[in-house]
Design an enzyme around this catalytic site. Structure first.
Site, mmCIF file in Angstrom:
data_model
loop_
_atom_site.group_PDB
_atom_site.id
_atom_site.type_symbol
_atom_site.label_atom_id
_atom_site.label_comp_id
_atom_site.label_asym_id
_atom_site.label_seq_id
_atom_site.Cartn_x
_atom_site.Cartn_y
_atom_site.Cartn_z
ATOM 1 C CG ASP A 33 -19.724 -17.263 14.019
ATOM 2 O OD1 ASP A 33 -19.472 -17.549 15.198
ATOM 3 O OD2 ASP A 33 -20.258 -18.058 13.217
ATOM 4 C CG ASP A 35 -17.315 -22.612 16.447
ATOM 5 O OD1 ASP A 35 -16.087 -22.737 16.441
ATOM 6 O OD2 ASP A 35 -18.011 -22.699 17.480
ATOM 7 C CG ASP A 168 -21.887 -20.515 10.591
ATOM 8 O OD1 ASP A 168 -21.404 -19.831 11.524
ATOM 9 O OD2 ASP A 168 -22.296 -21.686 10.755
HETATM 10 O O1 LIG Z 1 -24.200 -28.433 15.123
HETATM 11 C C1 LIG Z 1 -23.731 -27.588 15.878
HETATM 12 C C2 LIG Z 1 -23.750 -27.740 17.249
HETATM 13 C C3 LIG Z 1 -23.229 -26.794 18.047
HETATM 14 N N1 LIG Z 1 -22.706 -25.711 17.505
HETATM 15 C C4 LIG Z 1 -22.228 -24.764 18.463
HETATM 16 O O2 LIG Z 1 -22.976 -23.573 18.389
HETATM 17 C C5 LIG Z 1 -22.171 -22.507 18.731
HETATM 18 C C6 LIG Z 1 -22.060 -21.573 17.590
HETATM 19 O O3 LIG Z 1 -20.944 -20.784 17.781
HETATM 20 P P1 LIG Z 1 -20.544 -19.597 16.837
HETATM 21 O O4 LIG Z 1 -19.148 -19.217 17.248
HETATM 22 O O5 LIG Z 1 -21.541 -18.547 17.117
HETATM 23 O O6 LIG Z 1 -20.581 -20.110 15.450
HETATM 24 C C7 LIG Z 1 -20.826 -23.056 19.104
HETATM 25 O O7 LIG Z 1 -20.745 -23.296 20.456
HETATM 26 C C8 LIG Z 1 -20.792 -24.349 18.350
HETATM 27 O O8 LIG Z 1 -19.965 -25.242 18.940
HETATM 28 C C9 LIG Z 1 -22.654 -25.513 16.158
HETATM 29 O O9 LIG Z 1 -22.135 -24.509 15.640
HETATM 30 N N2 LIG Z 1 -23.189 -26.483 15.345
HETATM 31 MG MG LIG Z 2 -20.768 -20.055 13.458
#
Ligand SMILES: O=c1ccn([C@@H]2O[C@H](COP(=O)(O)O)[C@@H](O)[C@H]2O)c(=O)[nH]1
Ligand SMILES: [Mg+2]
Length: 219
Positions: A33, A35, A168
């Site tokens: 992942d 973020d 996460d």
């Molecule tokens: O509080 C928040 C709000 C938005 N996001 C968003 O969700 C996805 C998660 O992405 P991954 O790469 O799967 O972790 C992403 O677009 C974030 O900007 C979040 O993580 N938390």
């Molecule tokens: Mg994430």
């Protein structure tokens, strides 16, 4: 199973990954992942939120609970939801995310391991306008252009194939009820209350190597 290529070494797919062909061996496919696993979404969010809205209440990192920041802020004050959104949809937010400590060298080392293929598997915001291109830019900036071919963007990660997903988000649901991957929860403040899950706590103490070696034996 795909047949081995006859002679054409310029085949683009064989350049992208240590491709698994039917030689009787299999590569471990790891989905990382982005973020809060490679890029510090939560830490950067607080910095930007406090810069933009210095007079508003905010949630300290060690008080975070639940995946969506917006949901927790709305419980403090229902007017905060739009302000939270305004922070992460702003141009430059995703591009400027700092690295999670040790994530970049670990990802590089993992991708160089024998018998391991690494992909980045990330969900875009529905308000994709800045987020989508900036995710690609982030990967290019921190990992290099050769990683651009390893990005998988998916709203629904359950339909993506792989042996491990390091993510996460503690509950990953979608249209496939039994995803191919085993989910390893990457520890973050917001998920530390979730019990009974296999975890990776950080990229710095080397435990990720044990997880990868263990899964390599199992496939
Ligand atoms: O509080 C928040 C709000 C938005 N996001 C968003 O969700 C996805 C998660 O992405 P991954 O790469 O799967 O972790 C992403 O677009 C974030 O900007 C979040 O993580 N938390
Ligand atoms: Mg994430």
């Amino acid at each position: 199973m795909k047949k081995p290529p006859t002679q054409d070494k310029t085949d683009i797919m064989s350049r992208r990954t240590k491709q698994t062909y039917d030689y009787g061996q299999k590569n471990l496919c790891v989905l990382l992942d982005l973020d809060q696993v490679l890029a510090d979404f939560e830490g950067h969010f607080i910095t930007k939120f406090r810069e933009k809205f210095p007079d508003d209440r905010f949630v300290q990192l060690d008080e975070r609970k639940g995946f969506y920041i917006k949901d927790q802020y709305e419980k403090l004050d229902r007017n905060l939801g739009d302000k939270v959104r305004a922070v992460y949809i702003e141009k430059g937010f995703f591009l400027d995310l700092p690295e999670i400590k040790g994530a970049i060298p670990a990802a590089r080392e993992m991708a160089a391991m024998d018998g391991v293929d690494v992909f980045i598997c990330s969900s875009p915001l529905t308000e994709y306008q800045n987020c989508l291109s900036e995710k690609f830019e982030w990967v290019e900036k921190h990992l290099g252009p050769e990683w651009l071919d390893r990005i998988i963007i998916a709203k629904d990660k359950t339909v993506i194939n792989g042996h491990i997903l390091i993510d996460d988000r503690p509950y990953i649901n979608g249209s496939c009820k039994s995803p191919a991957w085993k989910h390893i929860v990457f520890t973050a403040h917001h998920n530390r209350h979730v019990e009974g899950r296999q975890r990776l706590d950080n990229w710095t103490d080397g435990t990720w190597r044990d997880i990868i070696e263990d899964f390599k034996k199992r496939i």
